[in-house]
Design a protein around this motif. Structure first.
Motif, PDB file in Angstrom:
ATOM      1  N   THR A 110      -5.913  -0.615  -8.740  1.00 20.08           N
ATOM      2  CA  THR A 110      -5.919  -0.117  -7.360  1.00 20.08           C
ATOM      3  C   THR A 110      -7.192   0.680  -7.069  1.00 20.08           C
ATOM      4  O   THR A 110      -7.799   1.265  -7.968  1.00 20.08           O
ATOM      5  CB  THR A 110      -4.715   0.804  -7.094  1.00 20.08           C
ATOM      6  N   SER A 147      -5.404  -1.476   5.347  1.00 14.64           N
ATOM      7  CA  SER A 147      -6.303  -2.208   4.443  1.00 14.64           C
ATOM      8  C   SER A 147      -7.571  -2.645   5.179  1.00 14.64           C
ATOM      9  O   SER A 147      -8.665  -2.633   4.612  1.00 14.64           O
ATOM     10  CB  SER A 147      -5.592  -3.417   3.829  1.00 14.64           C
ATOM     11  N   ILE A 174      -4.464   1.391  -2.720  1.00 17.02           N
ATOM     12  CA  ILE A 174      -4.515   0.029  -2.203  1.00 17.02           C
ATOM     13  C   ILE A 174      -4.854  -0.941  -3.328  1.00 17.02           C
ATOM     14  O   ILE A 174      -5.849  -0.753  -4.031  1.00 17.02           O
ATOM     15  CB  ILE A 174      -5.541  -0.084  -1.047  1.00 17.02           C
ATOM     16  N   MET A 199       0.831  -1.200   0.000  1.00 15.53           N
ATOM     17  CA  MET A 199       0.000   0.000   0.000  1.00 15.53           C
ATOM     18  C   MET A 199       0.867   1.252   0.000  1.00 15.53           C
ATOM     19  O   MET A 199       1.995   1.242   0.507  1.00 15.53           O
ATOM     20  CB  MET A 199      -0.936   0.002   1.210  1.00 15.53           C
TER      21      MET A 199
END
Length: 302
Positions: free
Chosen positions: A49, A160, A103, A23
């Motif tokens: 992402t 996350s 992410i 990330m």
């Protein structure tokens, strides 16, 4: 992205990149900027992402598909890398501060269709899971000096989980989160609640559990792997806040008992005993030592 600005001739921006495992977090301060993610650019490169931007100062406006939205401080702009989008950051010579998160979609603990629906919805960082995420991002980006490189993947896992929890909350579908993601998000929520309520002398594990709609036994099980009980965490955090205030030169005139009461200690003697057990000295002696540090060996020799 295709970037342009009316200030391009003398453009000023500052951006850092924090790598947390897979990330990326990027705190930025910038002048007004127009960013275009076109269909052609998507075809040229799609990293797969999800992207979130927390606006801290200034405004932004985004357009995608047939939708348009304006973002103000503590709004979150959500986007994915496979959807064309145009974002106007700032206006009228306005400086914008924000923190971005990138992410990989495989790290979001939700089915892809669910995550896609969630990121298209309005997301706020003023309360609930959004506020937890905002607090994590602002603290992380403010000072990274206390972290080691090996902390990166661990912090990425926390981040996350928070992003996944935010998406699930936006869909009102927490059941779609993995059990581990739910557990870690709940622990973060508990810690945040404790930090906000240390001043309350009635702050107990029972109160914490009730605030999170779980039983006290569930709360205790939740912290079994945290190497600290909830009661010990409350006491430790209270003592740490009191210690900081005692060491603060600007608060030397505040009586010790007032500082103790500020952080939820109702009995001065109990506070003194707890402080001595934690720091090996009384609160008054600790404060005095911080005001007049003992001279070093070199000073004594001179």
């Amino acid at each position: 992205m295709d970037l342009s600005s009316e200030y391009a001739a003398d453009y000023h921006a500052h951006q850092r990149t924090l790598q947390l495992g897979a990330m990326t977090v990027w705190p930025s301060t910038l002048q007004p900027l127009l960013s275009r993610r076109t269909a052609k650019l998507v075809r040229f490169s799609d990293p797969g992402t999800y992207n979130l931007t927390l606006v801290l100062e200034g405004t932004a406006r985004a357009r995608w598909d047939d939708r348009e939205a304006e973002y103000r401080p503590y709004d979150l702009h959500g986007q994915n890398s496979w959807r064309p989008c145009t974002v106007q950051v700032g206006r009228n010579d306005q400086i914008v501060r924000c923190v971005g998160v990138e992410i990989p979609r495989d790290l979001v603990a939700l089915p892809r269709g669910s995550a896609d629906r969630a990121i298209s919805r309005p997301l706020s960082a003023r309360e609930g899971v959004g506020a937890l995420l905002a607090g994590f991002l602002t603290r992380l980006s403010a000072d990274t000096s206390g972290y080691r490189a090996t902390d990166g993947p661990r912090l990425g896992a926390v981040l996350s989980d928070l992003v996944s929890a935010l998406f699930a909350h936006a869909l009102d579908s927490d059941r779609e989160l993995s059990p581990e993601a739910r557990r870690r998000t709940l622990i973060l929520s508990v810690r945040s609640f404790i930090g906000r309520n240390l001043h309350d002398p009635d702050l107990t594990p029972s109160l914490v559990a009730a605030a999170h709609n779980i039983s006290t036994s569930h709360l205790y099980r939740l912290f079994q792997d945290e190497n600290v009980t909830v009661g010990a965490l409350i006491r430790r955090e209270r003592l740490e806040r009191a210690r900081r205030d005692l060491a603060d030169p600007a608060q030397h005139g505040v009586p010790v008992h007032e500082i103790a009461a500020r952080w939820g200690f109702t009995h001065h003697s109990a506070f003194t005993r707890a402080f001595r057990a934690a720091h090996g000295t009384s609160p008054s002696d600790y404060r005095q030592a911080r005001r007049h540090p003992a001279p070093s060996t070199a000073d004594q020799v001179m």
